[in-house]
Design an enzyme around this catalytic site. Structure first.
Site, PDB file in Angstrom:
ATOM      1  N   TYR A 156      -2.197  12.638  -8.100  1.00 22.02           N
ATOM      2  CA  TYR A 156      -1.923  11.627  -7.075  1.00 22.02           C
ATOM      3  C   TYR A 156      -0.858  12.126  -6.098  1.00 22.02           C
ATOM      4  O   TYR A 156      -1.032  12.043  -4.874  1.00 22.02           O
ATOM      5  CB  TYR A 156      -1.460  10.328  -7.727  1.00 22.02           C
ATOM      6  CG  TYR A 156      -1.030   9.272  -6.734  1.00 22.02           C
ATOM      7  CD1 TYR A 156      -1.972   8.609  -5.951  1.00 22.02           C
ATOM      8  CD2 TYR A 156       0.313   8.931  -6.578  1.00 22.02           C
ATOM      9  CE1 TYR A 156      -1.591   7.644  -5.027  1.00 22.02           C
ATOM     10  CE2 TYR A 156       0.708   7.964  -5.659  1.00 22.02           C
ATOM     11  CZ  TYR A 156      -0.251   7.327  -4.890  1.00 22.02           C
ATOM     12  OH  TYR A 156       0.134   6.380  -3.974  1.00 22.02           O
ATOM     13  N   LYS A 189      -1.045  13.066  -1.888  1.00 27.14           N
ATOM     14  CA  LYS A 189      -0.179  12.461  -0.884  1.00 27.14           C
ATOM     15  C   LYS A 189       0.591  13.524  -0.100  1.00 27.14           C
ATOM     16  O   LYS A 189       0.872  13.351   1.090  1.00 27.14           O
ATOM     17  CB  LYS A 189       0.780  11.467  -1.542  1.00 27.14           C
ATOM     18  CG  LYS A 189       0.072  10.230  -2.094  1.00 27.14           C
ATOM     19  CD  LYS A 189      -0.674   9.484  -0.999  1.00 27.14           C
ATOM     20  CE  LYS A 189      -1.371   8.245  -1.455  1.00 27.14           C
ATOM     21  NZ  LYS A 189      -2.058   7.506  -0.378  1.00 27.14           N
ATOM     22  N   THR A 208       0.217  -3.886  -5.144  1.00 24.04           N
ATOM     23  CA  THR A 208      -1.217  -3.921  -4.855  1.00 24.04           C
ATOM     24  C   THR A 208      -1.997  -3.566  -6.119  1.00 24.04           C
ATOM     25  O   THR A 208      -1.424  -3.274  -7.175  1.00 24.04           O
ATOM     26  CB  THR A 208      -1.589  -2.911  -3.752  1.00 24.04           C
ATOM     27  OG1 THR A 208      -1.418  -1.578  -4.270  1.00 24.04           O
ATOM     28  CG2 THR A 208      -0.721  -3.095  -2.517  1.00 24.04           C
TER      29      THR A 208
END
Length: 333
Positions: free
Chosen positions: A206, A210, A243
């Site tokens: 991850y 990014k 989220t």
């Protein structure tokens, strides 16, 4: 190998970055969006625009008068988002087009359907993403974080770049905004090892995706500047936001998040604020190559400014996605 890598494994590096980001967030004043002039006549594409920060971004841009295209891989969520935003903003120019960023075929079909509308494109927001998914590959054979978060947006941006260039003008640049994360500060770019190694860290994957998005943004801006295009590219760090991205946490992580998110995390509306600012603010007219956090320009990771690494990643990405390297001539210049 960096000091971070020598001391901590990917999981601990990512959580350390998360804790640091939370502390900064806790003791910083939340960015409040200013009033923006009308954006009528502009067209925006928002990936992941059916929920979370993407939905909040789509809704706000629609409220400003933009024609908003929501790109999402969930038809029912996308159509419901369109219906709700139209009702709330009284702007009928909100549409959904299916796009699965884990599939190059789907991305190309999205671009074909978008171009068939003969619209201009003034704002592209690369917002969609996955986080901490188990080891699995996209339909094209790429590790999912890298394939969806990064390569999908790399391909989408390149396929829409000519439309962006045609839409931008001297007094109103088209804008490309890409959502990254504070985890990029602790990332290692090890593409070959990630795609082929038997050892897999979802946290490392991850963070790497990014970092790749930051490198991509800077290399894109180099090209836009060199070719004097009326398009700018910036990267946005939304902060730590509550989220659905955290759905892949283990049970202990989910419990901790449930207990603390209400106090420490930003709401999706707060998380979307910097992307909206970058999309609509007159302050950023003609400004590109910036890393934006909490409504301000700040410094990204040192490694992200390595122009040789930016270039190598771009060339590799062109080969992976099968697109022409538009930067080759500008790089030679």
């Amino acid at each position: 190998m960096s000091l971070w890598s020598a001391i901590l494994p990917p999981l601990l590096r990512v959580y350390a970055a998360g804790v640091w980001a939370l502390l900064v967030q806790l003791f910083s004043r939340h960015f409040a969006l200013p009033e923006f002039p009308s954006q009528h006549g502009k067209v925006a594409v928002v990936t992941g625009g059916a929920k979370g920060m993407g939905y909040c971004t789509s809704r706000h841009l629609s409220r400003l008068g933009m024609h908003v295209i929501i790109a999402s891989n969930n038809e029912s969520e996308g159509q419901e988002a369109v219906r709700t935003i139209r009702e709330e903003t009284l702007n009928e120019k909100v549409e959904f087009i299916y796009c699965d960023l884990a599939s190059m075929k789907s991305i190309r079909k999205f671009v074909y359907q978008f171009k068939a509308k003969h619209l201009q494109l003034h704002v592209l927001i690369n917002n969609a993403g996955v986080m901490l998914v188990p080891k699995r590959k996209t339909v094209d054979g790429f590790e999912e974080h890298f394939g969806l978060n990064y390569l999908g947006h790399f391909l989408l941006t390149n396929l829409l770049l000519e439309t962006l260039k045609e839409s931008g003008r001297q007094d109103c640049d088209a804008r490309v905004l890409t959502v990254s994360s504070a985890t990029h500060y602790v990332a290692e770019l090890q593409l070959h090892e990630l795609q082929n190694s038997c050892y897999y860290s979802s946290h490392g994957a991850y963070a790497q995706s990014k970092l790749a998005l930051v490198l991509f943004t800077y290399q894109l801006q180099h090209h836009l500047t060199a070719t004097r295009c009326h398009v700018t590219a910036n990267v946005v760090d939304p902060g730590v936001v509550n989220t659905e991205l955290y759905k892949n946490l283990n049970w202990a992580g989910k419990v901790i998040k449930w207990m603390t998110a209400w106090f420490f995390f930003k709401t999706p509306e707060e998380g979307a604020a910097t992307a909206i600012f970058a999309a609509a603010s007159p302050e950023l007219e003609g400004v590109g190559g910036c890393y934006l956090h909490n409504g301000k320009r700040t410094k990204s990771a040192d490694i992200s400014y390595d122009e040789d690494l930016q270039r190598k990643l771009w060339v590799m990405s062109c080969k992976m996605t099968g697109v022409h390297d538009v930067t080759s001539s500008s790089h030679e210049n």
